[in-house]
Design an enzyme around this catalytic site. Structure first.
Site, PDB file in Angstrom:
ATOM      1  N   THR A 169      57.037 106.898 -42.150  1.00  0.00           N
ATOM      2  CA  THR A 169      56.553 105.565 -41.764  1.00  0.00           C
ATOM      3  C   THR A 169      54.937 105.754 -41.617  1.00  0.00           C
ATOM      4  OG1 THR A 169      58.462 105.133 -40.573  1.00  0.00           O
ATOM      5  CG2 THR A 169      56.587 103.824 -39.874  1.00  0.00           C
ATOM      6  N   GLU A 252      62.368 109.442 -28.082  1.00  0.00           N
ATOM      7  CA  GLU A 252      62.522 108.181 -28.768  1.00  0.00           C
ATOM      8  C   GLU A 252      63.570 107.244 -28.302  1.00  0.00           C
ATOM      9  OE1 GLU A 252      63.782 106.961 -33.598  1.00  0.00           O
ATOM     10  OE2 GLU A 252      64.375 108.803 -32.567  1.00  0.00           O
TER      11      GLU A 252
END
Length: 418
Positions: A169, A252
């Protein structure tokens, strides 16, 4: 848990809301999308400026320790801020990997010199980090990473990096990357990996954006051709890369609060009221089948919120969130995909038109239609996550493992022979 704010949480929520009111613009609609008319470069610039402003006010990294520039706050406070920020038209998501996964890994495993050099610029949005994990042959099973780092033999204290990563990303904009590499193929597949950080502008690093169906390029392929990494850029112990990776993945889990767009079921209800009905109904809302779909969307959103509350309760008690949060990824991805398809079906043939030709709010539908299918792959496919749920929550027998007690080299040789 008590779903109402405590006195301290209510005061913090008021503080967040007051600051946001003074520094940001309220959304006109729940489904407003910031920067839909901006290029990726311009959006990144806006995101850096917003992160800088948040950091200056103390909201840049609420759960970080104060020693690293954070607020030293609780996960609940982080969620409260996100809930309040969701009502304002501001850039979000750009720094999720940097601040939510990579930098917390540096806290735990990085040297003091690395922390001093890199934490503050990341907090203030001056540097952007990417996470170089997945590969063409190592996605859901990161233990099969083949990108290799080998000690140099020319007298320099460092490593040469060769290989390929994929689905990285924002790698094309990142200043630095945290890379997981194979350093000892004679060890087991998880034991022989080491983590490093690299400057993404280093000689030998090539980034190739992957053009998506929506015309954007959020993900990238990254190639390494004899990239020199000083040993001072090693994160953690040699052979300890899997521990570093797990630290990032554990952090996360807190991001589950940001998976579902706020008030998504209300956006669906508004769309049903505006859409013409079929079979004699004036609006789509009058059709009981559509109302059933709306009920499913609402129940899924509520269920995800309750799962989040369970995770926050565990964190508040000093525990790690359980494997049950894996369920959230499956439900969220499928719910977002179902919402997008449902919205398009309500529009009939017009559902195929670009957001610019649609009524306000269609930008969110279009983004979810393009992106939700990818969510069912990213971070572990639905099938892999369901295996985790079955084995770790339901207590079902695990799938047969053929890699136990074998070195990574042996596994590679077996793969080649088959």
């Amino acid at each position: 848990m008590d779903f109402n704010d405590s006195a301290a949480e209510a005061a913090f929520r008021h503080q967040c809301r007051q600051w946001l009111t003074e520094n940001a613009t309220t959304k006109q609609r729940p489904d407003d999308v910031f920067g839909s008319d901006l290029s990726q470069t311009a959006l990144l610039s806006q995101a850096r400026a917003w992160q800088r402003k948040k950091a200056a006010a103390g909201f840049g990294a609420i759960t970080w320790p104060t020693a690293f520039g954070g607020m030293g706050g609780t996960p609940v406070q982080e969620v409260i801020y996100r809930q309040e920020e969701a009502a304002f038209n501001v850039p979000t998501g750009i720094f999720n990997v940097s601040l939510g996964m990579v930098i917390p890994s540096l806290f735990v495993h990085g040297s003091e010199a690395i922390i001093r050099q890199h934490v503050e610029p990341a907090l203030h949005g001056d540097s952007l980090w990417c996470q170089l994990l997945s590969e063409p042959g190592a996605g859901s099973d990161l233990g099969m990473v083949r990108t290799r780092a080998e000690r140099v033999t020319d007298g320099r204290d460092g490593w040469l990096l060769n290989g390929q990563k994929v689905w990285t990303t924002l790698a094309q904009f990142a200043d630095y990357g945290l890379v997981l590499a194979r350093t000892d193929p004679q060890q087991g597949k998880f034991a022989g990996m080491t983590s490093f950080y690299i400057d993404m502008r280093s000689p030998g690093v090539q980034v190739r954006p992957i053009r998506q169906a929506n015309g954007e390029a959020e993900f990238n392929e990254v190639f390494f051709n004899n990239v020199f990494i000083p040993d001072s850029q090693r994160i953690g112990a040699e052979g300890g890369g899997w521990k570093v990776t797990l630290t990032g993945l554990m952090n996360e889990r807190l991001s589950i609060g940001g998976v579902m767009p706020p008030k998504l079921w209300q956006s669906a209800a508004d769309l049903m009221l505006r859409s013409p009905g079929k079979h004699g109904h004036h609006t789509a809302m009058q059709d009981s089948r559509n109302r059933q779909k709306l009920s499913d969307l609402y129940l899924n959103a509520q269920g995800l919120w309750l799962l989040q509350c369970r995770g926050l309760t565990a964190l508040g008690q000093g525990k790690e969130p359980g494997a049950e949060l894996s369920i959230a990824k499956i439900v969220a991805a499928r719910t977002l995909q179902d919402f997008a398809y449902f919205a398009m079906d309500l529009q009939g043939a017009r559902g195929l038109l670009d957001a610019k030709a649609q009524a306000p709010g269609w930008e969110l539908v279009q983004r979810l239609w393009f992106g939700s299918a990818g969510m069912r792959i990213a971070g572990g496919t639905d099938e892999i996550v369901k295996n985790n749920v079955g084995e770790r929550i339901l207590g079902l027998p695990p799938e047969p493992r053929t890699d136990k007690g074998k070195s990574f080299r042996e596994l590679l040789d077996e793969g080649h022979s088959s």
